[in-house]
Design a protein around this motif. Sequence first.
Motif, PDB file in Angstrom:
ATOM      1  N   MET A 127       0.797  -1.223   0.000  1.00 12.38           N
ATOM      2  CA  MET A 127       0.000   0.000   0.000  1.00 12.38           C
ATOM      3  C   MET A 127       0.837   1.283   0.000  1.00 12.38           C
ATOM      4  N   THR A 128       2.084   1.237   0.462  1.00 11.03           N
ATOM      5  CA  THR A 128       2.875   2.478   0.491  1.00 11.03           C
ATOM      6  C   THR A 128       3.518   2.792  -0.849  1.00 11.03           C
ATOM      7  N   ASP A 129       3.681   1.775  -1.717  1.00 11.43           N
ATOM      8  CA  ASP A 129       4.312   1.954  -3.034  1.00 11.43           C
ATOM      9  C   ASP A 129       5.770   2.398  -2.916  1.00 11.43           C
ATOM     10  N   PHE A 130       6.455   1.980  -1.862  1.00 15.13           N
ATOM     11  CA  PHE A 130       7.875   2.286  -1.711  1.00 15.13           C
ATOM     12  C   PHE A 130       8.688   0.988  -1.652  1.00 15.13           C
ATOM     13  N   ASP A 131       9.801   0.953  -2.397  1.00 24.38           N
ATOM     14  CA  ASP A 131      10.841  -0.048  -2.194  1.00 24.38           C
ATOM     15  C   ASP A 131      11.996   0.652  -1.485  1.00 24.38           C
ATOM     16  N   THR A 167      22.871   3.368   5.078  1.00 28.73           N
ATOM     17  CA  THR A 167      22.080   4.267   4.243  1.00 28.73           C
ATOM     18  C   THR A 167      20.832   3.540   3.771  1.00 28.73           C
ATOM     19  N   LEU A 168      19.678   4.189   3.921  1.00 31.29           N
ATOM     20  CA  LEU A 168      18.402   3.643   3.470  1.00 31.29           C
ATOM     21  C   LEU A 168      17.829   4.592   2.428  1.00 31.29           C
ATOM     22  N   ILE A 169      17.512   4.047   1.249  1.00 37.52           N
ATOM     23  CA  ILE A 169      17.002   4.846   0.135  1.00 37.52           C
ATOM     24  C   ILE A 169      15.626   4.315  -0.248  1.00 37.52           C
ATOM     25  N   ALA A 170      14.607   5.153  -0.079  1.00 37.05           N
ATOM     26  CA  ALA A 170      13.226   4.771  -0.408  1.00 37.05           C
ATOM     27  C   ALA A 170      12.851   5.376  -1.751  1.00 37.05           C
ATOM     28  N   ARG A 171      12.323   4.535  -2.648  1.00 38.00           N
ATOM     29  CA  ARG A 171      11.917   4.995  -3.970  1.00 38.00           C
ATOM     30  C   ARG A 171      10.461   4.635  -4.223  1.00 38.00           C
ATOM     31  N   LYS A 172       9.695   5.604  -4.717  1.00 40.88           N
ATOM     32  CA  LYS A 172       8.286   5.385  -5.044  1.00 40.88           C
ATOM     33  C   LYS A 172       8.201   4.528  -6.294  1.00 40.88           C
ATOM     34  N   THR A 173       7.464   3.424  -6.191  1.00 38.70           N
ATOM     35  CA  THR A 173       7.410   2.492  -7.320  1.00 38.70           C
ATOM     36  C   THR A 173       6.322   2.837  -8.321  1.00 38.70           C
ATOM     37  N   ASN A 174       5.229   3.466  -7.880  1.00 34.73           N
ATOM     38  CA  ASN A 174       4.120   3.813  -8.783  1.00 34.73           C
ATOM     39  C   ASN A 174       3.708   5.264  -8.558  1.00 34.73           C
ATOM     40  N   PRO A 175       4.566   6.227  -8.923  1.00 40.28           N
ATOM     41  CA  PRO A 175       4.230   7.624  -8.637  1.00 40.28           C
ATOM     42  C   PRO A 175       2.989   8.120  -9.360  1.00 40.28           C
ATOM     43  N   SER A 182      -2.951   7.407   2.309  1.00 40.29           N
ATOM     44  CA  SER A 182      -3.196   7.491   3.748  1.00 40.29           C
ATOM     45  C   SER A 182      -1.908   7.332   4.544  1.00 40.29           C
ATOM     46  N   ALA A 183      -1.716   8.213   5.528  1.00 39.33           N
ATOM     47  CA  ALA A 183      -0.542   8.123   6.402  1.00 39.33           C
ATOM     48  C   ALA A 183      -0.623   6.924   7.334  1.00 39.33           C
ATOM     49  N   SER A 184      -1.782   6.259   7.392  1.00 39.28           N
ATOM     50  CA  SER A 184      -1.916   5.084   8.259  1.00 39.28           C
ATOM     51  C   SER A 184      -1.294   3.836   7.639  1.00 39.28           C
ATOM     52  N   ASN A 185      -0.993   3.869   6.337  1.00 39.31           N
ATOM     53  CA  ASN A 185      -0.282   2.770   5.693  1.00 39.31           C
ATOM     54  C   ASN A 185       1.215   3.049   5.794  1.00 39.31           C
ATOM     55  N   VAL A 186       1.904   2.263   6.619  1.00 35.88           N
ATOM     56  CA  VAL A 186       3.290   2.549   6.981  1.00 35.88           C
ATOM     57  C   VAL A 186       4.201   1.372   6.621  1.00 35.88           C
ATOM     58  N   LYS A 212       8.382   5.062   5.804  1.00 38.97           N
ATOM     59  CA  LYS A 212       7.665   5.852   4.804  1.00 38.97           C
ATOM     60  C   LYS A 212       6.199   5.462   4.874  1.00 38.97           C
ATOM     61  N   THR A 213       5.339   6.400   4.527  1.00 38.00           N
ATOM     62  CA  THR A 213       3.902   6.131   4.512  1.00 38.00           C
ATOM     63  C   THR A 213       3.356   6.353   3.103  1.00 38.00           C
ATOM     64  N   ALA A 214       2.134   5.896   2.892  1.00 36.61           N
ATOM     65  CA  ALA A 214       1.500   6.081   1.585  1.00 36.61           C
ATOM     66  C   ALA A 214       1.245   7.550   1.292  1.00 36.61           C
ATOM     67  N   ALA A 215       1.217   8.392   2.320  1.00 36.84           N
ATOM     68  CA  ALA A 215       1.014   9.828   2.113  1.00 36.84           C
ATOM     69  C   ALA A 215       2.248  10.505   1.530  1.00 36.84           C
ATOM     70  N   ASP A 216       3.426   9.863   1.695  1.00 35.22           N
ATOM     71  CA  ASP A 216       4.659  10.427   1.136  1.00 35.22           C
ATOM     72  C   ASP A 216       4.694  10.184  -0.369  1.00 35.22           C
ATOM     73  N   ALA A 217       5.054  11.242  -1.113  1.00 37.34           N
ATOM     74  CA  ALA A 217       5.071  11.121  -2.573  1.00 37.34           C
ATOM     75  C   ALA A 217       6.467  11.169  -3.160  1.00 37.34           C
ATOM     76  N   GLN A 218       7.461  11.602  -2.364  1.00 37.17           N
ATOM     77  CA  GLN A 218       8.803  11.795  -2.888  1.00 37.17           C
ATOM     78  C   GLN A 218       9.754  10.697  -2.413  1.00 37.17           C
ATOM     79  N   ASP A 219      10.765  10.407  -3.244  1.00 36.91           N
ATOM     80  CA  ASP A 219      11.835   9.507  -2.823  1.00 36.91           C
ATOM     81  C   ASP A 219      12.584  10.139  -1.649  1.00 36.91           C
ATOM     82  N   ALA A 220      13.244   9.310  -0.853  1.00 32.46           N
ATOM     83  CA  ALA A 220      13.950   9.832   0.322  1.00 32.46           C
ATOM     84  C   ALA A 220      15.189   8.993   0.600  1.00 32.46           C
ATOM     85  N   THR A 221      16.242   9.664   1.073  1.00 35.42           N
ATOM     86  CA  THR A 221      17.483   8.998   1.477  1.00 35.42           C
ATOM     87  C   THR A 221      17.851   9.469   2.874  1.00 35.42           C
TER      88      THR A 221
END
Length: 229
Positions: A127-131, A167-175, A182-186, A212-221
């Motif tokens: 549900m968060t769409d982050f790897d 180092t942890l790098i989160a990337r949105k898989t389906n932008p 929803s921020a409740s999906n973590v 990261k939550t589903a409310a986050d839309a940007q990649d993060a490091t």
Amino acid sequence: MPRPSARIALTVAATLVPMLALAGSVFLNGVNIDGVRNQRFEKATVRVDAEGNVHIDAPGYAARVTTVTPTPAPAAKAPSTPPGPAPAGAPVDAGVAAAVPPASTPSVPGRITQRYWLVTEQTTPGMTDFDIDVYVNSRWVRRLRNNEDQVVLEVTGQLRPGPNAVTLIARKTNPGSRRSTSASNVFKVIIGEGNEGGGNVMIDTPLIRFQKTAADAQDATEEFTLTTR
């Protein structure tokens, strides 16, 4: 079962000992932990059901039944002579001092005496769409995928004595087509000191937390320093 740095002791009040002695089984967040010993839990709710089973609800802790292959910590042999200067352009190894430290400064141990684990937690997988890619000391360890079940991974063998760069790098898989906002999906990653017993892994000293939550839309490091013992 069973992702800067704060020590958390795992605590059960002494008044629970009589109940535990009579219980059929002990469960942590719904997972049987009968084989685990010498654990303490903090901020936990305990209830005993009609069959005498003890249920411990402790947010922030995870237990999972898993098959674990222990990774022996490598023993580093101290050099017989002080190391010379590193070649130009070579990476600096934080585990080797450039000069003899003062007597008041503790030296870096030659081996790691604790075991270190990485554990993931997802409210609802996918549900968060982050790897999330995990790197230790600039070496890629693995990708934690958005749609996979909980990951329990011992990372002791990837670490060296003393400070380690994680180092942890989160990337949105389906932008373009998000399943949830929803921020409740973590999606959480916890790394810390722990132990394995009875087929369960317990992280009793979380050192790194990343989410990261589903409310986050940007990649993060995010970069962390993990100092082993």
